[in-house]
Design a protein around this motif. Structure first.
Motif, PDB file in Angstrom:
ATOM      1  N   THR A 203       4.435  52.631  42.611  1.00  0.00           N
ATOM      2  CA  THR A 203       4.609  53.259  41.301  1.00  0.00           C
ATOM      3  C   THR A 203       3.871  52.460  40.230  1.00  0.00           C
ATOM      4  OG1 THR A 203       6.198  53.967  39.610  1.00  0.00           O
ATOM      5  CG2 THR A 203       6.782  51.997  40.874  1.00  0.00           C
TER       6      THR A 203
ATOM      7  N   ALA B 198       6.538  62.969  41.258  1.00  0.00           N
ATOM      8  CA  ALA B 198       7.556  61.918  41.248  1.00  0.00           C
ATOM      9  C   ALA B 198       7.044  60.675  40.527  1.00  0.00           C
ATOM     10  CB  ALA B 198       7.953  61.566  42.678  1.00  0.00           C
TER      11      ALA B 198
ATOM     12  N   SER C 119      12.598  59.292  39.726  1.00  0.00           N
ATOM     13  CA  SER C 119      12.407  60.164  40.890  1.00  0.00           C
ATOM     14  C   SER C 119      11.493  59.456  41.881  1.00  0.00           C
ATOM     15  CB  SER C 119      11.825  61.521  40.485  1.00  0.00           C
ATOM     16  OG  SER C 119      10.574  61.357  39.852  1.00  0.00           O
ATOM     17  N   VAL C 120      11.838  59.585  43.164  1.00  0.00           N
ATOM     18  CA  VAL C 120      11.059  58.951  44.228  1.00  0.00           C
ATOM     19  C   VAL C 120      10.787  59.988  45.312  1.00  0.00           C
ATOM     20  CG1 VAL C 120      10.956  57.108  45.956  1.00  0.00           C
ATOM     21  CG2 VAL C 120      12.175  56.715  43.785  1.00  0.00           C
ATOM     22  N   ALA C 121       9.532  60.159  45.673  1.00  0.00           N
ATOM     23  CA  ALA C 121       9.168  60.993  46.823  1.00  0.00           C
ATOM     24  C   ALA C 121       9.291  60.121  48.069  1.00  0.00           C
ATOM     25  CB  ALA C 121       7.745  61.512  46.664  1.00  0.00           C
TER      26      ALA C 121
ATOM     27  N   THR D 265       9.544  59.323  52.348  1.00  0.00           N
ATOM     28  CA  THR D 265       9.032  59.664  53.671  1.00  0.00           C
ATOM     29  C   THR D 265      10.120  60.331  54.510  1.00  0.00           C
ATOM     30  OG1 THR D 265       8.233  58.715  55.747  1.00  0.00           O
ATOM     31  CG2 THR D 265       9.597  57.309  54.386  1.00  0.00           C
TER      32      THR D 265
ATOM     33  N   ALA E 123       5.104  64.142  45.872  1.00  0.00           N
ATOM     34  CA  ALA E 123       4.730  62.830  45.333  1.00  0.00           C
ATOM     35  C   ALA E 123       3.997  62.940  43.998  1.00  0.00           C
ATOM     36  CB  ALA E 123       3.871  62.074  46.349  1.00  0.00           C
TER      37      ALA E 123
ATOM     38  N   LEU F 205       8.281  64.019  50.334  1.00  0.00           N
ATOM     39  CA  LEU F 205       7.029  63.304  50.110  1.00  0.00           C
ATOM     40  C   LEU F 205       5.935  64.222  49.564  1.00  0.00           C
ATOM     41  CD1 LEU F 205       5.983  60.419  50.396  1.00  0.00           C
ATOM     42  CD2 LEU F 205       5.125  61.016  52.662  1.00  0.00           C
ATOM     43  N   GLU F 206       5.980  65.502  49.937  1.00  0.00           N
ATOM     44  CA  GLU F 206       4.941  66.409  49.433  1.00  0.00           C
ATOM     45  C   GLU F 206       5.043  66.612  47.916  1.00  0.00           C
ATOM     46  OE1 GLU F 206       7.946  68.795  51.951  1.00  0.00           O
ATOM     47  OE2 GLU F 206       6.811  66.935  52.099  1.00  0.00           O
TER      48      GLU F 206
ATOM     49  N   LYS G  76       6.611  56.758  44.983  1.00  0.00           N
ATOM     50  CA  LYS G  76       6.684  57.276  46.356  1.00  0.00           C
ATOM     51  C   LYS G  76       7.063  56.132  47.289  1.00  0.00           C
ATOM     52  CE  LYS G  76       1.696  56.908  47.305  1.00  0.00           C
ATOM     53  NZ  LYS G  76       0.474  57.631  47.690  1.00  0.00           N
TER      54      LYS G  76
ATOM     55  N   LEU H 293       6.823  54.644  51.038  1.00  0.00           N
ATOM     56  CA  LEU H 293       6.042  54.663  52.272  1.00  0.00           C
ATOM     57  C   LEU H 293       6.614  53.635  53.234  1.00  0.00           C
ATOM     58  CD1 LEU H 293       2.425  54.736  50.789  1.00  0.00           C
ATOM     59  CD2 LEU H 293       3.753  56.679  51.645  1.00  0.00           C
TER      60      LEU H 293
ATOM     61  N   SER I  27      -1.434  51.381  52.714  1.00  0.00           N
ATOM     62  CA  SER I  27      -1.434  51.550  51.267  1.00  0.00           C
ATOM     63  C   SER I  27      -1.465  50.198  50.557  1.00  0.00           C
ATOM     64  CB  SER I  27      -0.199  52.344  50.838  1.00  0.00           C
ATOM     65  OG  SER I  27      -0.181  52.511  49.431  1.00  0.00           O
TER      66      SER I  27
END
Length: 260
Positions: free
Chosen positions: A83, A124, A92-94, A96, A121, A118-119, A127, A129, A137
């Motif tokens: 982030t 959000a 908000s967090v997307a 996995t 993201a 996750l889609e 995210k 991972l 990443s």
């Protein structure tokens, strides 16, 4: 000749030390953590590392190996919250779909954040991972990364147990012998870190030096501090509504001196 044990293997590079020189005949079945969780509970595999939270939700049906887990004391590298915002502002967090424990850990550490698929993201604030995607990443993306293992240690002062090795009841014969072979593989991997790093590099594609540093951060021994961290995580998961109750840990055999 006994029945060959169906052994689950998390498909991430974090399993390389455990399988480095596994001298035991098994049928190896690979998958991401949530896939192994499902297969284990369906009786499709005999033993596997299972997400800590999924073990707790199904503890009455499972037995634990007493000497093995997957944990870190501090930064783990392979579980990252990405982030550009300060953590205190994340709402908000997307997340996995591959790891139940990491999602619950996110809820524990950032309780005010809404968890999205996750889609989503792009919409959000952050995210989540895990596994090889998180390593890739952290290696390639300059966006700030927050390591959940480090955040957990800062919050609790304890190791974070991400996975435990569990078997569905009734357990198959030979699991304690398999445990000894897995522990021996970890010991050998620790004794030859350069060989481990080079072989894992060939299989997974990361530079050997990067992997050597990563493997140093992982712990596989389910000792007293790991068990304390495990209980603490389950208590906090219960407190945020992710677990009905903290179960008793039921082991295949009560061994109090783990070595890995």
């Amino acid at each position: 000749m006994g029945v060959v044990i169906r052994l689950g293997r998390i498909s991430y590079v974090n399993m390389a030390p455990v399988f480095h020189r596994l001298m035991h005949e098994v049928e190896e079945i690979s998958g991401v953590p949530t896939e192994l969780n499902r297969m284990l509970l369906a009786g499709e595999i005999d033993i596997a590392p299972i997400s800590s939270i999924e073990y707790a939700r199904n503890a009455t049906r499972l037995r634990l190996l007493p000497r093995l887990c997957v944990s870190s004391e501090g930064a783990v590298d392979s579980i990252q919250l990405v982030t550009r915002m300060p953590l205190g502002r994340v709402r908000s967090v997307a997340v996995t779909p591959e790891s139940a424990t990491s999602v619950v850990l996110t809820r524990v550490l950032i309780p005010r954040a809404e968890l999205l698929p996750l889609e989503a993201a792009a919409d959000a604030d952050a995210k989540l991972l895990i596994g090889d995607a998180a390593l890739k990443s952290a290696f390639e993306d300059p966006t700030p990364h927050y390591d959940l293992g480090r955040l957990w240690l800062e919050r609790t002062g304890l190791p974070m147990v991400f996975a435990v090795w569990a078997a569905p009841e009734p357990v198959v014969d030979g699991l304690l012998q398999l445990q000894e072979a897995l522990v021996a593989s970890v010991r050998l991997a620790r004794s030859e870190p350069e060989r481990l790093a080079y072989e894992a590099s060939e299989r997974y594609g990361y530079p050997p030096g990067f992997l050597a540093r990563y493997f140093e951060k992982l712990r596989y021994s389910f000792g007293p501090r790991e068990r304390a961290g495990f209980y603490t995580f389950l208590e906090m998961a219960r407190d945020v509504g992710e677990l009905a109750q903290v179960p008793e840990l039921r082991f295949l055999q009560d061994e109090e001196v783990p070595v890995a």
